[in-house]
Design a protein around this motif. Structure first.
Motif, PDB file in Angstrom:
ATOM      1  N   LYS A 140       9.456   8.339   6.419  1.00 22.21           N
ATOM      2  CA  LYS A 140      10.714   8.402   5.477  1.00 22.21           C
ATOM      3  C   LYS A 140      10.358   8.421   3.913  1.00 22.21           C
ATOM      4  O   LYS A 140      10.840   9.264   3.210  1.00 22.21           O
ATOM      5  CB  LYS A 140      11.907   7.845   5.846  1.00 22.21           C
ATOM      6  N   ILE A 141       9.775   7.412   3.816  1.00 23.63           N
ATOM      7  CA  ILE A 141       9.572   7.246   2.259  1.00 23.63           C
ATOM      8  C   ILE A 141       8.569   8.033   1.928  1.00 23.63           C
ATOM      9  O   ILE A 141       8.704   8.569   0.854  1.00 23.63           O
ATOM     10  CB  ILE A 141       9.061   5.562   2.383  1.00 23.63           C
ATOM     11  N   ALA A 142       7.397   8.500   2.642  1.00 20.25           N
ATOM     12  CA  ALA A 142       6.531   9.312   2.225  1.00 20.25           C
ATOM     13  C   ALA A 142       6.993  10.657   1.989  1.00 20.25           C
ATOM     14  O   ALA A 142       6.587  11.504   0.977  1.00 20.25           O
ATOM     15  CB  ALA A 142       5.433   9.343   3.461  1.00 20.25           C
ATOM     16  N   VAL A 143       8.056  10.987   2.865  1.00 20.83           N
ATOM     17  CA  VAL A 143       8.693  12.217   2.352  1.00 20.83           C
ATOM     18  C   VAL A 143       9.298  12.546   1.134  1.00 20.83           C
ATOM     19  O   VAL A 143       9.242  13.282   0.562  1.00 20.83           O
ATOM     20  CB  VAL A 143       9.673  12.542   3.629  1.00 20.83           C
ATOM     21  N   LEU A 144       9.965  11.510   0.672  1.00 21.12           N
ATOM     22  CA  LEU A 144      10.804  11.583  -0.473  1.00 21.12           C
ATOM     23  C   LEU A 144       9.604  11.339  -1.377  1.00 21.12           C
ATOM     24  O   LEU A 144       9.908  12.094  -2.448  1.00 21.12           O
ATOM     25  CB  LEU A 144      11.547  10.361  -0.574  1.00 21.12           C
ATOM     26  N   LEU A 145       8.554  10.617  -1.551  1.00 24.26           N
ATOM     27  CA  LEU A 145       7.424  10.666  -2.400  1.00 24.26           C
ATOM     28  C   LEU A 145       6.872  11.889  -2.761  1.00 24.26           C
ATOM     29  O   LEU A 145       6.542  12.420  -3.816  1.00 24.26           O
ATOM     30  CB  LEU A 145       6.570   9.466  -2.220  1.00 24.26           C
ATOM     31  N   THR A 197      20.187   1.443   8.320  1.00 20.49           N
ATOM     32  CA  THR A 197      19.495   0.487   7.527  1.00 20.49           C
ATOM     33  C   THR A 197      18.327   1.082   7.037  1.00 20.49           C
ATOM     34  O   THR A 197      17.857   2.214   7.079  1.00 20.49           O
ATOM     35  CB  THR A 197      19.409  -0.526   8.425  1.00 20.49           C
ATOM     36  N   GLY A 198      17.513   0.170   6.136  1.00 19.42           N
ATOM     37  CA  GLY A 198      16.351   0.652   5.517  1.00 19.42           C
ATOM     38  C   GLY A 198      16.450   1.494   4.313  1.00 19.42           C
ATOM     39  O   GLY A 198      16.425   2.640   4.211  1.00 19.42           O
ATOM     40  N   ALA A 199      16.810   0.620   3.163  1.00 24.41           N
ATOM     41  CA  ALA A 199      17.101   1.645   1.857  1.00 24.41           C
ATOM     42  C   ALA A 199      15.834   1.906   1.177  1.00 24.41           C
ATOM     43  O   ALA A 199      14.612   1.362   1.585  1.00 24.41           O
ATOM     44  CB  ALA A 199      17.741   0.560   0.873  1.00 24.41           C
ATOM     45  N   VAL A 200      15.896   3.100   0.493  1.00 27.03           N
ATOM     46  CA  VAL A 200      14.702   3.660  -0.091  1.00 27.03           C
ATOM     47  C   VAL A 200      14.501   3.820  -1.653  1.00 27.03           C
ATOM     48  O   VAL A 200      13.578   3.892  -2.202  1.00 27.03           O
ATOM     49  CB  VAL A 200      14.299   5.027   0.410  1.00 27.03           C
ATOM     50  N   SER A 201      15.660   3.462  -2.321  1.00 29.37           N
ATOM     51  CA  SER A 201      15.765   3.809  -3.768  1.00 29.37           C
ATOM     52  C   SER A 201      14.494   2.824  -4.615  1.00 29.37           C
ATOM     53  O   SER A 201      14.207   3.362  -5.437  1.00 29.37           O
ATOM     54  CB  SER A 201      17.154   3.589  -4.309  1.00 29.37           C
ATOM     55  N   THR A 202      14.409   1.557  -4.205  1.00 30.97           N
ATOM     56  CA  THR A 202      13.536   0.871  -4.974  1.00 30.97           C
ATOM     57  C   THR A 202      11.980   1.324  -5.162  1.00 30.97           C
ATOM     58  O   THR A 202      11.371   1.394  -5.947  1.00 30.97           O
ATOM     59  CB  THR A 202      13.564  -0.766  -4.549  1.00 30.97           C
TER      60      THR A 202
END
Length: 248
Positions: A8-13, A189-194
């Motif tokens: 999920k984080i990788a997609v945003l990056l 759950t699991g925030a990504v903004s930071t």
């Protein structure tokens, strides 16, 4: 769960990399100009966890010497989480912070806030521009647009950060920040903004350093004080900047 969260984080990056290249380029051009003219780059994260982006940028191994952090106690979680939320929603507060920093036409400020709509954010950006400073905003366009005009976190003008800064970088944070759905549980759950804010902040430094090198300018960068030679490498900058950078 670890794999799903990482993906999920990788997609945003990847979205930031592919969709924000022109904004990142324009923002880093402004930062290059500041460094070449020996002027400060202020970073302000008006909001509880947005302050982490400010700390990520400041006095960081590999980070630019010219970064000056605005870490106002009003919105720091260390002084109370509920207090932080109340202050970021207080109209006029962001203006006081900017006036206290005495920003002017020689300054550049990077304002980081995942949602880009609270009163402290909008007032900080507006006041910075009134004082002649140039502005870079890092916030989620999608999140701001998805929140209605009457939400209590919004500035009275209902403006969004991405509409009022000189250069806007979309951090792609989804509505609500948290991205992981647990079967049998009704809240994500699991925030990504930071993660995304740190990616953008560090990428801006990387791009700035690369452009300075390409122009035959030695980039002034901090070395880790915990690495061999770090104290010696940093000493030449500390005396020069300790009276200019308030929190140094």
């Amino acid at each position: 769960m670890a794999r799903v969260y990482r993906e999920k984080i990788a997609v945003l990056l990847e979205q930031i990399e592919n969709e924000e290249s022109s904004s990142l380029d324009a923002a880093s051009d402004l930062m290059v100009e500041q460094v070449k003219n020996d002027r400060l780059i202020h970073v302000y994260g008006p909001g509880g966890h947005a302050n982490l982006a400010t700390q990520e940028a400041f006095f960081r191994a590999g980070g630019l010497i010219h970064i000056s952090a605005i870490l106002d106690s009003g919105t720091l979680l260390s002084d109370g989480a509920l207090r932080s939320m109340a202050m970021e929603r207080t109209p006029g507060y962001g203006r006081v912070v900017i006036d206290n920093e005495a920003l002017g036409p020689d300054d550049l400020i990077v304002i980081v806030n995942s949602y880009g709509m609270n009163s402290a954010v909008i007032d900080a950006a507006t006041r910075s521009r009134e004082r002649g400073a140039r502005t870079i905003g890092v916030s989620s366009r999608g999140h701001a647009l998805a929140v209605g005009p009457d939400h209590p976190a919004r500035h009275p003008t209902k403006k969004n950060l991405h509409d009022i800064v000189d250069v806007a970088i979309d951090s792609k944070v989804p509505l609500g920040d948290a991205v992981i759905e647990i079967p049998g549980f009704g809240m994500p759950t699991g925030a990504v903004s930071t993660y995304v804010n740190a990616f953008v902040i560090n990428l801006l430094s990387i791009l700035t350093v690369a452009k300075l090198v390409a122009q035959d300018v030695e980039p002034p960068v901090w070395m880790s004080g915990n690495a061999p030679g770090g104290d010696e490498a940093n000493a030449r900058y500390i005396e020069k900047f300790r009276r200019r950078v308030r929190l140094l």
